[in-house]
Design a protein around this motif. Structure first.
Motif, PDB file in Angstrom:
ATOM      1  N   GLY A   1       0.903  -1.028   0.124  1.00 13.31           N
ATOM      2  CA  GLY A   1      -0.235  -0.413  -0.173  1.00 13.31           C
ATOM      3  C   GLY A   1       0.980   1.058   0.264  1.00 13.31           C
ATOM      4  O   GLY A   1       1.687   1.243   0.433  1.00 13.31           O
ATOM      5  N   ALA A   2       0.382   2.507  -1.010  1.00 16.68           N
ATOM      6  CA  ALA A   2       1.124   2.900  -1.179  1.00 16.68           C
ATOM      7  C   ALA A   2       0.314   4.944   0.030  1.00 16.68           C
ATOM      8  O   ALA A   2       0.658   6.175  -1.291  1.00 16.68           O
ATOM      9  N   GLY A   3      -0.213   3.839   0.097  1.00 10.47           N
ATOM     10  CA  GLY A   3      -1.236   5.369   1.275  1.00 10.47           C
ATOM     11  C   GLY A   3      -0.754   6.200   2.103  1.00 10.47           C
ATOM     12  O   GLY A   3       0.176   5.674   2.657  1.00 10.47           O
ATOM     13  N   ILE A   4      -0.671   7.168   3.063  1.00 10.80           N
ATOM     14  CA  ILE A   4      -0.338   7.310   4.010  1.00 10.80           C
ATOM     15  C   ILE A   4       0.190   6.634   5.369  1.00 10.80           C
ATOM     16  O   ILE A   4       2.050   6.948   5.195  1.00 10.80           O
ATOM     17  N   GLY A   5       0.045   5.453   5.335  1.00  9.45           N
ATOM     18  CA  GLY A   5       0.657   4.138   6.342  1.00  9.45           C
ATOM     19  C   GLY A   5       1.881   3.508   5.635  1.00  9.45           C
ATOM     20  O   GLY A   5       2.858   3.904   6.104  1.00  9.45           O
ATOM     21  N   GLY A   6       1.827   4.198   4.255  1.00  5.91           N
ATOM     22  CA  GLY A   6       3.053   3.168   3.475  1.00  5.91           C
ATOM     23  C   GLY A   6       3.811   3.940   3.341  1.00  5.91           C
ATOM     24  O   GLY A   6       5.076   3.455   3.416  1.00  5.91           O
ATOM     25  N   LEU A   7       3.397   5.309   2.276  1.00  5.19           N
ATOM     26  CA  LEU A   7       4.315   6.099   2.533  1.00  5.19           C
ATOM     27  C   LEU A   7       5.254   7.192   3.860  1.00  5.19           C
ATOM     28  O   LEU A   7       5.899   6.515   3.755  1.00  5.19           O
ATOM     29  N   CYS A   8       4.832   6.780   4.730  1.00  6.90           N
ATOM     30  CA  CYS A   8       5.270   6.997   5.597  1.00  6.90           C
ATOM     31  C   CYS A   8       6.325   5.836   7.006  1.00  6.90           C
ATOM     32  O   CYS A   8       7.087   6.814   6.768  1.00  6.90           O
ATOM     33  N   SER A   9       6.082   4.813   6.124  1.00  6.25           N
ATOM     34  CA  SER A   9       6.478   4.001   6.336  1.00  6.25           C
ATOM     35  C   SER A   9       8.201   3.957   5.568  1.00  6.25           C
ATOM     36  O   SER A   9       9.261   3.372   6.417  1.00  6.25           O
TER      37      SER A   9
ATOM     38  N   SER B   1      -1.873  10.472  11.610  1.00  7.77           N
ATOM     39  CA  SER B   1      -0.634  10.371  13.397  1.00  7.77           C
ATOM     40  C   SER B   1      -0.341   9.176  13.418  1.00  7.77           C
ATOM     41  O   SER B   1       0.715   8.549  13.810  1.00  7.77           O
ATOM     42  N   PHE B   2      -1.530   8.234  13.765  1.00  8.77           N
ATOM     43  CA  PHE B   2      -1.029   6.868  13.979  1.00  8.77           C
ATOM     44  C   PHE B   2      -0.578   6.014  13.450  1.00  8.77           C
ATOM     45  O   PHE B   2       0.606   5.778  13.565  1.00  8.77           O
ATOM     46  N   ALA B   3      -0.356   6.676  11.882  1.00 11.14           N
ATOM     47  CA  ALA B   3       0.580   5.537  10.812  1.00 11.14           C
ATOM     48  C   ALA B   3       2.171   5.795  10.389  1.00 11.14           C
ATOM     49  O   ALA B   3       2.436   4.924  10.964  1.00 11.14           O
ATOM     50  N   ALA B   4       1.667   7.564  11.198  1.00 10.83           N
ATOM     51  CA  ALA B   4       3.277   7.427  10.987  1.00 10.83           C
ATOM     52  C   ALA B   4       3.849   7.316  12.197  1.00 10.83           C
ATOM     53  O   ALA B   4       5.037   7.301  11.818  1.00 10.83           O
ATOM     54  N   VAL B   5       3.231   7.358  13.502  1.00 10.09           N
ATOM     55  CA  VAL B   5       3.716   7.146  14.611  1.00 10.09           C
ATOM     56  C   VAL B   5       4.170   5.238  14.938  1.00 10.09           C
ATOM     57  O   VAL B   5       5.151   4.851  15.141  1.00 10.09           O
ATOM     58  N   THR B   6       3.609   5.004  14.355  1.00 10.28           N
ATOM     59  CA  THR B   6       4.329   3.319  14.035  1.00 10.28           C
ATOM     60  C   THR B   6       5.096   2.688  13.923  1.00 10.28           C
ATOM     61  O   THR B   6       5.910   2.807  13.692  1.00 10.28           O
ATOM     62  N   ALA B   7       5.118   3.529  12.070  1.00 10.52           N
ATOM     63  CA  ALA B   7       5.789   4.110  11.395  1.00 10.52           C
ATOM     64  C   ALA B   7       7.579   4.326  11.814  1.00 10.52           C
ATOM     65  O   ALA B   7       8.336   3.382  11.612  1.00 10.52           O
ATOM     66  N   TYR B   8       7.695   5.232  12.595  1.00 11.28           N
ATOM     67  CA  TYR B   8       8.821   5.767  12.720  1.00 11.28           C
ATOM     68  C   TYR B   8       8.875   4.993  14.656  1.00 11.28           C
ATOM     69  O   TYR B   8      10.442   4.860  14.488  1.00 11.28           O
ATOM     70  N   ALA B   9       8.491   4.003  14.775  1.00 15.08           N
ATOM     71  CA  ALA B   9       8.699   3.320  16.371  1.00 15.08           C
ATOM     72  C   ALA B   9       9.053   2.083  15.708  1.00 15.08           C
ATOM     73  O   ALA B   9      10.323   1.455  15.892  1.00 15.08           O
ATOM     74  N   LEU B  10       8.600   1.504  14.526  1.00 17.86           N
ATOM     75  CA  LEU B  10       9.211   0.567  13.716  1.00 17.86           C
ATOM     76  C   LEU B  10      10.532   0.568  13.600  1.00 17.86           C
ATOM     77  O   LEU B  10      11.776  -0.344  13.353  1.00 17.86           O
ATOM     78  N   ARG B  11      10.895   1.654  12.982  1.00 27.05           N
ATOM     79  CA  ARG B  11      12.508   2.136  11.952  1.00 27.05           C
ATOM     80  C   ARG B  11      12.949   1.661  13.471  1.00 27.05           C
ATOM     81  O   ARG B  11      14.270   1.634  13.101  1.00 27.05           O
ATOM     82  N   ASP B  12      13.097   2.620  14.495  1.00 31.63           N
ATOM     83  CA  ASP B  12      13.595   2.988  15.754  1.00 31.63           C
ATOM     84  C   ASP B  12      13.866   1.246  16.294  1.00 31.63           C
ATOM     85  O   ASP B  12      15.341   0.951  16.826  1.00 31.63           O
ATOM     86  N   ILE B  13      12.840   0.382  16.341  1.00 29.41           N
ATOM     87  CA  ILE B  13      12.630  -0.767  16.561  1.00 29.41           C
ATOM     88  C   ILE B  13      14.119  -1.754  15.734  1.00 29.41           C
ATOM     89  O   ILE B  13      14.552  -2.872  15.838  1.00 29.41           O
ATOM     90  N   LEU B  14      13.730  -1.581  14.597  1.00 30.47           N
ATOM     91  CA  LEU B  14      14.526  -2.231  13.471  1.00 30.47           C
ATOM     92  C   LEU B  14      16.399  -1.983  13.244  1.00 30.47           C
ATOM     93  O   LEU B  14      17.228  -3.037  12.655  1.00 30.47           O
TER      94      LEU B  14
ATOM     95  N   HIS C   1     -12.502  12.986   1.301  1.00 25.67           N
ATOM     96  CA  HIS C   1     -13.169  13.406   2.909  1.00 25.67           C
ATOM     97  C   HIS C   1     -11.911  14.431   3.288  1.00 25.67           C
ATOM     98  O   HIS C   1     -11.090  13.779   2.964  1.00 25.67           O
ATOM     99  N   SER C   2     -12.167  14.628   4.347  1.00 25.91           N
ATOM    100  CA  SER C   2     -11.737  16.166   5.180  1.00 25.91           C
ATOM    101  C   SER C   2     -10.407  15.256   5.624  1.00 25.91           C
ATOM    102  O   SER C   2     -10.185  14.105   6.130  1.00 25.91           O
ATOM    103  N   HIS C   3      -8.871  15.698   5.601  1.00 25.20           N
ATOM    104  CA  HIS C   3      -7.861  15.074   5.895  1.00 25.20           C
ATOM    105  C   HIS C   3      -7.498  16.663   7.024  1.00 25.20           C
ATOM    106  O   HIS C   3      -6.991  17.678   6.274  1.00 25.20           O
ATOM    107  N   ALA C   4      -6.166  16.555   8.220  1.00 24.02           N
ATOM    108  CA  ALA C   4      -6.057  17.336   8.635  1.00 24.02           C
ATOM    109  C   ALA C   4      -4.667  16.550   9.598  1.00 24.02           C
ATOM    110  O   ALA C   4      -4.940  15.252   9.572  1.00 24.02           O
ATOM    111  N   PHE C   5      -3.583  16.847   9.251  1.00 23.72           N
ATOM    112  CA  PHE C   5      -2.366  16.387  10.621  1.00 23.72           C
ATOM    113  C   PHE C   5      -2.014  17.154  11.410  1.00 23.72           C
ATOM    114  O   PHE C   5      -2.038  18.239  10.988  1.00 23.72           O
TER     115      PHE C   5
END
Length: 499
Positions: free
Chosen positions: A9-17, A341-354, A59-63
């Motif tokens: 997936g290349a949505g916000i979660g995939g792009l943040c990862s 924001s949930f997706a981004a926080v999860t992605a950067y947490a995963l980076r730190d762990i890897l 739909h409406s979005h904001a970061f």
């Protein structure tokens, strides 16, 4: 460590990862089922980009500030690209009331309370083009992930790649890690459970239905001035929000409780949507036909579920090489604006762990621990608020309902204490916003003795002495609105036998 990472997936979660992992030097392949964006800018993307895999794209979005800060600090060039594309930053001063402004003194922390807002298509377009500039990232568009490739391992079930279908047919892609950013329709977890993985899940309805319409300011028109009525409000039977966007555009989202069937059926009609907006003081200046014009139909979104999944835990066999992010892991009510924001926080947490460990079992355990610590308080806070809103919606539809003494006291504390304190004291507004923007536990500010004492003082103050702080009525009551719209107000009332 050199690893090949497959991102579904290349949505916000995939792009943040991808944003998080690209600087680590890993080889990253993003597998996206939909076609690439059209050439051109934000207007072309909004009009022509087909994204069947992202049902909420328009739909409406904001970061929130948590995500905006990650982008600003980790990828300043991306932040500059977003600003150049017309994305907006709404700062702390925009949230101040007239009462705040009487003695407001800027503080350095105010610079962090910033919402980054735009049409979702523009946000995704700019982030995707930035990601594509990394030499170690490849995006394979129109590539559908059919299933995960797994194998049994002495430590547990291991994901070793994916089977895909594209224009060339079916093929397998092997990777060291698979990040599932396939969103709420991803079927990966279901497959893994069928193969014996233990993935506990809790889920319940968010209790609301969303409707969004997009508008554009007319040539030469200026955005209306912010009024005391504000661009957001809650009438019980209807919630509403205004979202300034890029390049003279903005969107309005109206939300109804699930039991409001008559309103839900009517609101998808553009003339009804616009008529509702025209009756809400905070929105009426924006939909004035001399100020703006509609540029879309009404987009609806229902079947909204809150969901929490865990891929590791005490006594649970490890699930190796697989990390879900975004809605594939945790789904939230869009009302709170925390999904991206949930997706981004999860992605950067995963980076730190890897980066910190190469042991597959340690990685998954550490990942779940970080997700639970970073996101669980916000999930529970949202879930509790949703449950309360569902109860209030049913009560409003129950003829003759009389709230209990406890309910009346809680309502008074929130409306006459907490809300008035926040609207009166800029320091308390700062404190509350830290939780709203995911910068600390959502209820931490109210547990601080000094803050609670201030709130109690405002609550104890007579209503006549704080009358000037109350916001004006956000709109008509249910009976009046239904009459204005020509809807049967009694149609969705809950009969006594069903209470």
């Amino acid at each position: 460590m050199h690893e090949r990472v497959l991102i579904i997936g290349a949505g916000i979660g995939g792009l943040c990862s991808a944003l998080a992992l690209a600087p680590t030097g890993r080889d990253i392949v993003i597998l996206e089922r939909d076609p690439p964006p059209p050439r051109g800018g934000g207007d072309h993307a909004f009009a022509d980009w087909s994204r069947r895999g992202v049902s909420h794209l328009r739909h409406s979005h904001a970061f929130l500030a948590r995500l905006r800060t990650i982008i600003r600090n980790e990828h300043p060039e991306l932040h500059a690209d977003l600003m150049a594309a017309g994305c907006r930053e709404l700062g702390f001063e925009r949230m101040l009331t007239d009462v705040h402004r009487q003695d407001y003194r800027p503080q350095p922390a105010d610079r962090d309370f910033v919402v980054l807002t735009s049409r979702r298509t523009t946000l995704e377009l700019v982030i995707r083009r930035y990601v594509e500039r990394y030499p170690n990232i490849r995006i394979d568009s129109e590539t559908f992930v059919r299933r995960l490739l797994t194998q049994r391992d002495p430590q547990g079930l291991r994901v070793v790649g994916v089977s895909v279908a594209d224009a060339g047919g079916a093929r397998d892609i092997i990777g060291d890690l698979v990040i599932d950013a396939g969103g709420r329709t991803s079927s990966c977890v279901e497959q893994l459970v069928e193969e014996g993985a233990v993935i506990p899940e809790e889920s319940e309805t968010a209790g609301i239905v969303y409707f969004t319409r997009h508008f554009r300011l007319l040539p030469g028109a200026q955005e209306p001035q912010r009024t005391r009525a504000g661009g957001t409000g809650d009438l019980g039977f209807l919630k509403f929000g205004l979202f300034p966007a890029d390049n003279g555009c903005f969107s309005i989202t109206l939300c109804t409780p699930e039991p409001e069937f008559e309103l839900r059926k009517a609101i998808v009609r553009p003339e009804v949507f616009d008529a509702i907006c025209a009756r809400l003081p905070g929105l009426a200046p924006w939909v004035d036909p001399t100020v703006a014009e509609a540029v879309s139909h009404v987009f609806g979104m229902g079947e909204l579920q809150s969901r929490w999944r865990e891929i590791a835990g005490e006594g649970v066999p490890p699930l190796l090489g697989y990390f879900p992010v975004g809605d594939a892991l945790v789904r939230t009510n869009p009302l709170y604006g925390r999904g991206c924001s949930f997706a981004a926080v999860t992605a950067y947490a995963l980076r730190d762990i890897l980066v910190s460990t190469g042991d597959p079992a340690d990685r998954v355990q550490a990942f779940q621990a970080r997700v639970s610590a970073d996101l669980r308080p916000y999930y529970l806070n949202m879930r509790d608020q949703d449950r309360a809103a569902i109860r209030r919606a049913r009560q409003q539809l129950t003829p003759g309902y009389r709230p209990s003494l406890r309910s009346r006291v809680v309502k008074s504390f929130l409306e006459d204490g907490v809300n008035i304190a926040i609207r009166s004291d800029a320091n308390l507004l700062r404190e509350a916003l830290r939780g709203f923007h995911m910068l600390e536990h959502p209820s931490a500010w109210l547990k601080r003795p000094d803050n609670l004492a201030k709130v109690l003082r405002y609550w104890a103050t007579g209503r006549d002495r704080k009358a000037h702080v109350y916001p004006p009525r956000p709109g008509p009551d249910r009976a009046e609105m239904f009459q204005l719209l020509g809807l049967p107000a009694e149609a969705d009332m809950i009969p006594k036998a069903a209470r």
